[in-house]
Scaffold this active site. Sequence first.
Site, short mmCIF file in Angstrom:
data_model
loop_
_atom_site.label_atom_id
_atom_site.label_comp_id
_atom_site.label_asym_id
_atom_site.label_seq_id
_atom_site.Cartn_x
_atom_site.Cartn_y
_atom_site.Cartn_z
N SER A 81 0.81 -1.23 0.00
CA SER A 81 0.00 0.00 0.00
C SER A 81 0.83 1.27 0.00
O SER A 81 0.31 2.36 0.25
CB SER A 81 -0.97 -0.01 1.18
OG SER A 81 -0.24 -0.15 2.36
N THR A 109 -0.77 2.85 4.92
CA THR A 109 -0.08 4.12 4.68
C THR A 109 1.06 4.33 5.67
O THR A 109 0.88 4.14 6.86
CB THR A 109 -1.08 5.28 4.88
OG1 THR A 109 -2.19 5.06 4.05
CG2 THR A 109 -0.44 6.62 4.60
N THR A 130 1.57 6.92 0.34
CA THR A 130 0.69 5.75 0.12
C THR A 130 0.44 5.53 -1.37
O THR A 130 0.58 6.45 -2.19
CB THR A 130 -0.67 5.98 0.83
OG1 THR A 130 -1.41 4.76 0.83
CG2 THR A 130 -1.49 7.04 0.13
N ARG A 132 -8.95 8.38 -8.10
CA ARG A 132 -9.21 8.57 -6.67
C ARG A 132 -7.94 9.03 -5.94
O ARG A 132 -6.85 8.51 -6.14
CB ARG A 132 -9.71 7.26 -6.07
CG ARG A 132 -10.06 7.32 -4.58
CD ARG A 132 -8.94 6.82 -3.69
NE ARG A 132 -9.33 6.71 -2.29
CZ ARG A 132 -8.48 6.53 -1.30
NH1 ARG A 132 -7.19 6.42 -1.54
NH2 ARG A 132 -8.90 6.44 -0.05
N GLY A 172 -6.83 9.91 -1.86
CA GLY A 172 -7.30 9.80 -0.48
C GLY A 172 -6.80 10.92 0.41
O GLY A 172 -6.49 12.02 -0.04
N ASP A 173 -6.68 10.61 1.68
CA ASP A 173 -6.30 11.61 2.68
C ASP A 173 -4.81 11.91 2.69
O ASP A 173 -4.39 13.01 3.07
CB ASP A 173 -6.69 11.12 4.08
CG ASP A 173 -5.95 9.81 4.44
OD1 ASP A 173 -6.03 8.87 3.63
OD2 ASP A 173 -5.29 9.76 5.49
N THR A 188 -3.61 6.91 9.16
CA THR A 188 -3.67 5.76 8.27
C THR A 188 -5.08 5.19 8.36
O THR A 188 -5.78 5.40 9.33
CB THR A 188 -2.61 4.70 8.67
OG1 THR A 188 -2.68 3.59 7.76
CG2 THR A 188 -2.82 4.20 10.08
N GLY A 189 -5.48 4.48 7.33
CA GLY A 189 -6.83 3.93 7.32
C GLY A 189 -7.65 4.48 6.17
O GLY A 189 -7.09 4.96 5.17
N1 GLY Z 1 -5.13 6.36 3.89
C1 GLY Z 1 -4.73 6.11 2.58
C2 GLY Z 1 -5.79 6.22 1.60
O1 GLY Z 1 -6.95 5.97 1.93
O2 GLY Z 1 -5.51 6.53 0.46
#
Ligand code: GLY
Length: 311
Positions: free
Chosen positions: A74, A171, A189, A199, A201-202, A222-223
């Site tokens: 990941s 992550t 990540t 997409r 993410g955070d 992370t998550g």
């Molecule tokens: N926390 C990593 C992601 O959802 O991309």
Amino acid sequence: MNRRDFIVSSPALVSALPLLSARAVKGRTAQVICTWNNPRAAEAAMAKYAGDGSALDMVEAGAKVPESDAGDTSVGYGGLPDQSGRVTLDACIMDHEMNCGAVCYVQGYAHPISIARAVMERTDHVMLAGAGAEAFAKKHAFARKRLITKNAKQALKEWKRNQVQGNNHDTIGVLGRDMNGRIAGACSTSGRAYKLPGRVGDSPIIGAGLYVDGAVGAAAATGMGEHIQTVLGSFVVVEMMRQGKSPDEACAMAVDRVISAFPDSPEQAAFVALSRDGVYGAHARLAGFTVCIAGDEGIEVYDANYTEANR
Ligand code: GLY
């Protein structure tokens, strides 16, 4: 933290650590905290620390370890692809003075964290995305890399057959404090496995995957990215510390925000934090989140406290 396991995942690792004795770090302070069982990332960060490197050097070096690790599915090389078979990377970095840089949706480069640092140091922007980030990386001669591995291709094939989504949120978030007491953070990540193309993410979003304020402390997440970015989780952690909460309490409060926003979700969301004084903390929504800390006296992995029983 509910369990303290002094780790020595491999004797080779410890013998490669002349500066770190095989004793647990005492008390609640550390030079490095990173998400998950990443002792080599902590080790790389500590090597910079020992060489009087800056906190930025520490966290960048730490994040580069899983970015290079084909076994980490990941982050970086070996990361699981999106539904179209592309491995796309997100990363950000932030220093004591709130300078920050980020890249997202980057393909074909080995170290997005270093590109993010270059965005911070060589431009007046915060984030570059996709083709623009890749053109910037090319201009600055960053190393290219074919990111998809045989295993990742095979995993995508299997996912296409049965659409079972495993837990893949590993992550890397690294927070560091250098010899001058300055703090920094890095987050990197490949995002959710088999995500929709495009997409993000955070992790590359300042305040979501990472936040640092040298006057207070640093946090990384992370998550489930969609949950963490909705509540701007890392920013919440730092703001709670600013209001006097301990790093552990602040992380738990950010988890509470995630739970309030997504009460029925079975997904993990977890935070690590490091105060400006080097006090560390962590908290997860669900069991199973480990954090790695490192200091002058060694490297340890903990199971973080969590709020909900796994569903
Ligand atoms: N926390 C990593 C992601 O959802 O991309």
